[in-house]
Design a protein around this motif. Sequence first.
Motif, short mmCIF file in Angstrom:
data_model
loop_
_atom_site.label_atom_id
_atom_site.label_comp_id
_atom_site.label_asym_id
_atom_site.label_seq_id
_atom_site.Cartn_x
_atom_site.Cartn_y
_atom_site.Cartn_z
N LEU A 157 0.81 -1.22 0.00
CA LEU A 157 0.00 0.00 0.00
C LEU A 157 0.85 1.27 0.00
O LEU A 157 0.39 2.32 -0.45
N THR A 207 -10.15 -0.19 6.09
CA THR A 207 -9.61 1.17 6.02
C THR A 207 -9.04 1.51 4.66
O THR A 207 -8.74 2.66 4.39
N ASP A 208 -8.87 0.51 3.80
CA ASP A 208 -8.31 0.74 2.46
C ASP A 208 -9.02 -0.15 1.46
O ASP A 208 -8.85 -1.38 1.47
#
Length: 156
Positions: free
Chosen positions: A29, A59-60
């Motif tokens: 990420l 969260t992503d």
Amino acid sequence: MSKTSPLISVITPVFNCESTILQALKSALGQTYGNIEVWVHDDGSTDKTTEVVAQLANTDGRIHLVSGNSHSGLPSIARNAAASHANGKYLAFLDGDDIWTKTKLARQISILEDDSQVALVHSVDLTEPYGVALSVPKPKVSIEFECPFFLSILTS
């Protein structure tokens, strides 16, 4: 490199990687090349691997978790299952206990996009546990061979 940034699908097979998967995924990420999706296939972990991945996926949105029904014992099965969901032009393989340097994908995509004869790019950075770099020379090698098709393999 082309003006558009092609999507790279990061393929991550995991089995009982609770202690390493967060750092591995954060290294994907945190790439300087950001147009990625990450497909994690859990091969029947009995620890908290899926919980760790699910929390990060919340969260992503680039992270997607796929769970197998049972432990196959073969990373290739989990790798292929994750790859079957991929939408990217390119696949990048990240094992659940590996860590990438920040510019890995940017360097590799540059090579792939700049030379249409290159079909595969591979890199190796070796470290001891806890990120201590080993002093291993990094060769730049180009190996070309012919089978039913032409393939260039670069080690960068």
